[in-house]
Design a protein around this motif. Structure first.
Motif, PDB file in Angstrom:
ATOM      1  N   GLY A 241       0.816  -1.207   0.000  1.00  0.00           N
ATOM      2  CA  GLY A 241       0.000   0.000   0.000  1.00  0.00           C
ATOM      3  C   GLY A 241       0.847   1.252   0.000  1.00  0.00           C
ATOM      4  N   THR A 242       0.721   2.032   1.065  1.00  0.00           N
ATOM      5  CA  THR A 242       1.498   3.255   1.232  1.00  0.00           C
ATOM      6  C   THR A 242       2.130   3.247   2.617  1.00  0.00           C
ATOM      7  OG1 THR A 242      -0.431   4.465   2.069  1.00  0.00           O
ATOM      8  CG2 THR A 242      -0.003   4.563  -0.307  1.00  0.00           C
ATOM      9  N   MET A 243       3.013   4.224   2.860  1.00  0.00           N
ATOM     10  CA  MET A 243       3.677   4.314   4.156  1.00  0.00           C
ATOM     11  C   MET A 243       3.821   5.773   4.556  1.00  0.00           C
ATOM     12  SD  MET A 243       7.400   2.784   5.380  1.00  0.00           S
ATOM     13  CE  MET A 243       6.922   1.104   4.938  1.00  0.00           C
ATOM     14  N   GLU A 244       3.609   6.033   5.849  1.00  0.00           N
ATOM     15  CA  GLU A 244       3.822   7.367   6.401  1.00  0.00           C
ATOM     16  C   GLU A 244       4.756   7.262   7.596  1.00  0.00           C
ATOM     17  OE1 GLU A 244       1.427  11.240   8.219  1.00  0.00           O
ATOM     18  OE2 GLU A 244       0.312   9.469   7.561  1.00  0.00           O
ATOM     19  N   VAL A 245       5.748   8.154   7.649  1.00  0.00           N
ATOM     20  CA  VAL A 245       6.691   8.198   8.761  1.00  0.00           C
ATOM     21  C   VAL A 245       6.642   9.590   9.373  1.00  0.00           C
ATOM     22  CG1 VAL A 245       9.082   7.944   9.500  1.00  0.00           C
ATOM     23  CG2 VAL A 245       8.195   6.511   7.642  1.00  0.00           C
ATOM     24  N   ALA A 246       6.228   9.666  10.630  1.00  0.00           N
ATOM     25  CA  ALA A 246       6.184  10.939  11.350  1.00  0.00           C
ATOM     26  C   ALA A 246       6.288  10.643  12.839  1.00  0.00           C
ATOM     27  CB  ALA A 246       4.905  11.708  11.032  1.00  0.00           C
ATOM     28  N   SER A 247       7.449  10.138  13.263  1.00  0.00           N
ATOM     29  CA  SER A 247       7.638   9.756  14.652  1.00  0.00           C
ATOM     30  C   SER A 247       9.126   9.734  14.973  1.00  0.00           C
ATOM     31  CB  SER A 247       7.014   8.387  14.924  1.00  0.00           C
ATOM     32  OG  SER A 247       6.821   8.181  16.304  1.00  0.00           O
ATOM     33  N   THR A 248       9.444   9.732  16.259  1.00  0.00           N
ATOM     34  CA  THR A 248      10.829   9.892  16.686  1.00  0.00           C
ATOM     35  C   THR A 248      11.724   8.762  16.201  1.00  0.00           C
ATOM     36  OG1 THR A 248      10.056  11.050  18.664  1.00  0.00           O
ATOM     37  CG2 THR A 248      12.316  10.217  18.692  1.00  0.00           C
TER      38      THR A 248
END
Length: 356
Positions: A241-248
């Motif tokens: 699918g897709t991926m989101e990265v927004a974390s430490t």
């Protein structure tokens, strides 16, 4: 709350706590006109009269949704929108009600398993249920509420996990772990409604397919049990699918087939440490031991070197950030008779297999 003579895409019926009682819902369906009147002993009420419930257009979700939870909260003062301190003491608002849904069409259920809970979910499939009960059909510890479905259909379910949960042979689900020490193992399942990692959790996917979004999020500003450190391990799993990265910090390990392109990734911020298992084989498919392995970064700097073991295996890691995630590293393998190389990136499938 009262809804009268209206056209509504979706109604989310949310319960977060309460004293013991049975709360009955009957005859919920898509379309209309339809009516509903329900209340609890605490004084909460919902009344729907002569209204149409369902999708307004083909792209929107619609229908009846049940959000049933036992909400963690910060015992000391916490201002919503600011990060919850990692050492903040948490409590739980207990929910002791039994929700009974009869002769209905439900779009989705969002079931929370709170801090300290232990749940095992097996063989849950979306569809119509003649009879299903949370505590009878699953192995459940530490969850105060109960849910019963009678002659009711459910399109998909969201497992909101703040404790320990094992999931086996599921489909049409979303998995959303939250919390301080969340542990989730998913086996032989399809996750078409996202893997949303929002806590400090350890998640392992075994023989799974994820054709939806995988999101690594810092949820400390949104939820008392939200976190910002994620551990995701794959074993023989495919993601497409897709991926989101927004974390430490996120650590990804294991064996995974990644069917994504760079345009499928929204890498906003944070560090992702990817672990790459490597297998070196000869032309007949046999393992090659004592092969020299070198890893060069995108600026051609040597950043790691090692040798394969007796099984032809080795392992290396790459630290990605928002500044370098779409760069390419170079893996170089050398034996006495041959040298080969392979480009390595954020979306490289594992194990990395090099054949001489």
């Amino acid at each position: 709350m009262k809804v009268t003579n209206s056209r509504v895409s979706q109604i989310v019926i949310a319960f977060s706590s309460g004293e013991p009682e049975e709360v009955l819902f009957s005859g919920l369906r898509w379309g209309g006109p339809q009516s509903l009147s329900v209340s609890t002993m605490e004084g909460a009420s919902l009344k729907v009269e002569n209204s149409w419930i369902g999708r307004i257009d083909k792209l929107s979700r619609g229908g009846w949704v049940f959000d049933i939870n036992e909400v963690p909260y910060v015992k000391d003062h916490w201002e919503f929108g600011t990060p919850v301190p990692d050492d903040a003491e948490l409590g739980v608002l207990l929910n002791k009600k039994h929700y009974i849904i009869v002769d209905s069409e439900v779009d989705s259920m969002w079931l929370w398993f709170t801090i300290g809970s232990k749940v095992r979910i097996a063989n849950w499939k979306a569809g119509r249920f003649t009879h299903w009960n949370l505590h009878q059909d699953f192995e459940v510890q530490g969850v105060g509420y109960d849910v019963t479905l009678e002659n009711t259909s459910v399109n998909w379910v969201k497992w909101m996990i703040c404790g320990e949960t094992e999931i086996e042979n599921n489909d049409n689900c979303q998995i959303s772990p939250y919390g301080r020490d969340v542990r989730v193992t998913v086996t032989n399942s399809v996750i078409p409604h996202n893997l949303a990692m929002r806590g400090n959790e350890n998640v392992k996917l075994i023989n799974c397919t994820v054709p939806s979004e995988i999101a690594f999020l810092d949820a400390r500003r949104m939820y008392a049990a939200g976190g910002h450190i994620h551990y995701l391990e794959f074993e023989n799993t495919t993601i497409s699918g897709t991926m989101e990265v927004a974390s430490t910090y996120t650590r990804i390990s294991g064996t995974v087939t990644i069917l994504m392109e760079e345009q499928d990734v929204n890498y906003d911020w944070g560090t992702v440490e990817r672990e790459y298992p490597l297998e070196v084989k000869d032309e007949n498919g046999n393992p090659v031991s004592n092969a020299e392995v070198k890893l060069f970064d995108f600026e051609n700097n040597l950043v790691w070197n090692g040798t394969t073991d007796q099984n032809g295996s080795a392992q290396f890691t790459i630290m990605f950030t928002e500044d370098n995630w779409n760069e390419k590293w170079r893996l170089e393998v050398t034996t006495k008779i041959k040298k080969i190389s392979r480009e390595i990136g954020f979306l490289t499938s594992t194990p990395v297999i090099l054949s001489l």
